[in-house]
Scaffold this active site. Structure first.
Site, short mmCIF file in Angstrom:
data_model
loop_
_atom_site.label_atom_id
_atom_site.label_comp_id
_atom_site.label_asym_id
_atom_site.label_seq_id
_atom_site.Cartn_x
_atom_site.Cartn_y
_atom_site.Cartn_z
N GLN B 112 41.48 34.04 99.09
CA GLN B 112 42.02 34.81 97.95
C GLN B 112 40.87 35.31 97.07
O GLN B 112 40.89 36.42 96.56
CB GLN B 112 42.93 33.93 97.09
CG GLN B 112 44.22 33.53 97.76
CD GLN B 112 45.14 32.76 96.82
OE1 GLN B 112 44.71 32.20 95.83
NE2 GLN B 112 46.42 32.75 97.14
N SER B 125 27.24 28.90 106.10
CA SER B 125 27.61 29.50 107.37
C SER B 125 28.00 28.47 108.42
O SER B 125 27.18 27.65 108.82
CB SER B 125 26.45 30.34 107.91
OG SER B 125 26.72 30.70 109.24
N ALA B 126 29.23 28.54 108.88
CA ALA B 126 29.67 27.64 109.95
C ALA B 126 29.30 28.18 111.33
O ALA B 126 29.59 27.57 112.34
CB ALA B 126 31.18 27.42 109.85
N HIS B 220 32.10 41.34 82.74
CA HIS B 220 33.31 42.15 82.77
C HIS B 220 34.18 41.80 83.97
O HIS B 220 35.38 41.58 83.84
CB HIS B 220 32.95 43.64 82.80
CG HIS B 220 34.10 44.53 83.13
ND1 HIS B 220 35.20 44.66 82.31
CD2 HIS B 220 34.36 45.29 84.22
CE1 HIS B 220 36.07 45.49 82.86
NE2 HIS B 220 35.59 45.88 84.03
N HIS B 224 37.87 39.92 84.45
CA HIS B 224 38.95 40.51 85.24
C HIS B 224 39.48 39.48 86.24
O HIS B 224 40.71 39.32 86.40
CB HIS B 224 38.46 41.77 85.96
CG HIS B 224 39.54 42.49 86.69
ND1 HIS B 224 40.58 43.11 86.05
CD2 HIS B 224 39.78 42.63 88.01
CE1 HIS B 224 41.40 43.64 86.95
NE2 HIS B 224 40.94 43.34 88.15
N ARG B 229 43.49 35.27 87.87
CA ARG B 229 43.57 33.97 88.54
C ARG B 229 43.82 32.79 87.60
O ARG B 229 44.15 31.70 88.06
CB ARG B 229 42.29 33.74 89.35
CG ARG B 229 42.02 34.79 90.41
CD ARG B 229 43.18 34.96 91.40
NE ARG B 229 42.91 36.02 92.37
CZ ARG B 229 43.73 36.34 93.37
NH1 ARG B 229 44.88 35.72 93.51
NH2 ARG B 229 43.42 37.31 94.20
#
Lengths: 308, 308, 308, 308
Positions: B112, B125-126, B220, B224, B229
């Site tokens: 998300q 990083s996997a 800024h 947002h 969220r």
């Protein structure tokens, strides 16, 4: 610092900031602290001032590793990783650093500059405020004539009486425009006539007038800007700014990244598949002529120049 | 700090950074220095750590003014200007500040999160490294059932044996997936069989496994992100992060901006032209019914709720 | 089209769109009209569908010229200008074209994909809707083992019983996860127990499950994506998508731009300043050894490979 | 079409494009086809031309649903969903549509315009080409005086002899600047003196001279631009463009989205938490005075104006 760049109030304000000494746990670069807030002069009335910065060479490594601590501890390992990231176009770790600058520049330079959209800008507003009587007049050695072969290029320098005449025209027109700008604004309230709205009066000013802005950008996009604007094909007036950003700012801020950037990008070259075929043959001792190369005339010439 | 969040090597590395004391001329926020590098725990294994920041409330003013010095000197003027900028959607001065965070979060939350594209990210990083045995299991009070009326919402909490059964399923499946992940990687070289490529083995892990990244964003865009969220409509698990970013990070970093942001955005409301017509009538003492309001059922209900 | 990709309702809907015939004055590309809406299969359950496009090769020229009409009229001039723009990194004319795609892909591929932030995305929401029982299992020839030398790479293919065992683990775990997902959702209302919220239940699914999205991007950023993801260093599973976007979509949509892109970018090479020094010497017949080249071991090897 | 906007070659080129009739399966909007390529005049020499577009109202729905076919089939459902998306700031489905325009505008308007960075631009290059003798002179009714109360605003119109004098100054200075621009360029090769480089000569032109560009933007960012630039606080000269984009372009292109945009954004209002408290009291019949409202003088006045 030349008189024309700062007035005494501005100098005092900058001086005050330069005397600050805070404690911080943040990554700090001594070489950047030395130049913080101080103007580097550019062209006849312009400047570049570093206002703030975030991160250092180690922060690039730290982000690439997503590490809890500092990343690696050894300069050599940092250099190796930074070279690797640069060579393989891993751009995100470089985005983790940021620099904020105060820049004063002619409007025609500003118009080229804003094409780089991945930056934050606050520009001095001529709707709200009044611009100063400051305009760019090229130094004699930069009064270049139009190239006959390259639509977008300069050729030799114009000299003598003709040069003087050109400079006089530029000065007179700018002066005259500013006189009228002041007449239109009528700030002194002369003759009790209303001033023309600032947002309208400014339309009379030519694009060699200076504006100024705060400009903030991440390291990756900063280097992209420099790779285009410190390039020999860039217009001299914007290159004058890019050169200082490269050699006075980036070099102090990020010495290891600066080195890698010079080697791989600024002085590196990009070759087409066809150009690479030509080079392969040449390194094997074969002779290649333009006709069989598959390259156009212009690309061929560029390749030959590279190999000198 | 709960044991599960950091191992001893990580704690030591963070400790080392937290003991640094550099001198700087840059804008510095004491409240942020206090929390620098230290993890705020979120959910069962996640955290948020502030790694770096650029600017303070005064820097917003300084950029809005394109000033040589600090902007205004009086807190009151700063507050007035910041309120004005927030109310009139002048976003560029807020873009002049930046924050960098280290965040550990479940993959479904990360998915998300990245929809907010105006940020810089370096993720663990996997493909390259091996993920830890850490997965999110909801606390009992957050084991919510599906809403019947809102496709995208939760209703009451599931409790009792059924809740236990659900939690057991989630734990068992995650454990089992990780056991197989380890078998596939075969890092120990057991039976001298080759390990499956890391970039493939990871495909077996469910999205409640934790990942981590460095995340850098300007003020800024940070606000947002928070306005979407930290909103009650956001999924609980991402809101848990946003709430800490709002109340623990933004509030310390930018107290004046935080206040304006709460008043105008977080707790402010947006009304359609039609809803505003209804309100006008009501403030004049007229009675309005849904039928004549021109509003749909849902918007009408939202308006009535607002006016309670 | 393999059965597994579309159900009959989806096929019918696509069929309806493919039968549309509107008149338009807009730039239109016949080769793109032929493939509009139709799925190209990728991996075992994925696809790429072109939903819409804006512009053609001539539109690049038209924008570069800021012209009132079509730009140039001759294909040859168009090709020359497009080659020039590509070689000199004039990216803005390529930004003037746009393509919109519907893509179905495993979540671990989607997680790499979204790192390209300069695109518009609408993803199927597992908060709101229910995912299908579709997960990626590598074809036997892509079941690669971990490289011992390159942390981020694959080596040989795993075969025989061991391969079967791995595939069985992946299948069983995915199946089991989906069975539990269905149990948690309890869409059928079995035992009249409440379903777990969709936004929570999905956390049990591994990242080899398929998601889908609409993805829209301009031509410049599309090529940047392709230059990184159709590269041999990209993970096979994302490269499978990039190869189709390059060879089936871009080639049809923009034949001249495609050619220039292949020559200058996909098959072109970037050389550091130091590597270029080595090449200069070699083309003059000098022998150069690694030790005097100034190149690291890895870059030296890459250069030697290039010159074979 | 007024003579001053297009010359005959330009008119012919536009005519040719407007006679094209291609078949396409893409979403097509008849109302947009009608105006394709044709200039809407703005100010004294400017224009707006629609060059291309991607998507329609249904495409917003289609993207929001990630659908295989068209999204919903009923206009009513489309409207409901679009209203919902607009009200709840779900911006990504609106990003799935795109429009491309050719715009001619004074440089001082262009300088405001480019602050919107989420668009693609190709501007006519005065480094490469020669600008026309076209500059903006305000119509008498727009020759506004500076506001005494609002630094950034206009007040009454200036009239009579004084107005004539102002207009004469603007015209004379622009004419004189262009005469000198031509002298400096010396395109005719007069006196066999070299021309000054184009990139330098242009610095003499004031910012009321016209430039032109191709501008491409997605629907979401297009509406954001309009919400700021069609606003009464925007400078008249840029609002003149925004009004046409809103009422002539958006309304034809996206009738349902246009309606929702007007209701929720253009004519909608944003209220702070404190202002909302005042309104709650008022709708309950309480009398509220500024002193107890917690609002500043300016915000209080704005609220009272809203409720008239």
């Amino acid at each position: 610092m030349s008189k024309s760049i700062l007035d005494s109030k501005q100098s005092r304000e900058i001086q005050e900031l330069a005397e600050i000494s805070n404690h911080t746990k943040r990554a700090t670069v001594l070489e950047m602290e030395d130049i913080l807030y101080k103007p580097f002069p550019v062209l006849d009335h312009g400047f570049i001032r570093v206002i703030d910065y975030m991160g250092d060479d180690a922060a690039v490594v730290q982000a690439a590793r997503v590490s809890y601590g500092k990343g690696t501890k050894k300069v050599n390992e940092d250099r190796g990783l930074i070279n690797y990231l640069m060579r393989h176009r891993h751009s995100t770790p470089f985005e983790m650093c940021e620099v904020k600058l105060h820049i004063k520049l002619p409007m025609f330079v500003a118009r080229q500059w804003v094409r780089h959209r991945t930056a934050n800008i606050n520009e001095y507003s001529a709707r709200y405020s009044i611009l100063d009587r400051e305009f760019y007049i090229p130094a004699p050695q930069h009064l270049a004539s139009q190239s006959n072969t390259n639509h977008q290029g300069r050729e030799g320098v114009i000299e003598g009486d003709y040069a003087n005449k050109i400079l006089q025209i530029l000065k007179d027109d700018a002066s005259n425009a500013y006189d009228h700008y002041e007449y239109l604004l009528n700030e002194s309230g002369e003759d009790s006539r209303p001033g023309l709205a600032r947002e309208l009066a400014r339309m009379n000013l030519p694009v060699n007038f200076y504006t100024q802005w705060y400009w903030k950008i991440d390291l990756h996009n900063f280097m992209h800007f420099l790779s285009l604007r410190a390039d020999p094909h860039a217009q001299y007036e914007i290159k004058a700014y890019a050169d200082i950003l490269l050699e006075e700012v980036l070099k102090r801020w990020m010495p290891i990244t600066y080195e890698a950037f010079k080697n791989y990008k600024v002085d590196g070259v990009h070759l087409s598949s066809k150009a690479m075929e030509v080079i392969k043959k040449m390194t094997k001792g074969e002779k290649v002529e333009m006709e069989q190369s598959g390259l156009g005339k212009r690309e061929w010439q560029e390749l030959i120049d590279l190999l000198q």
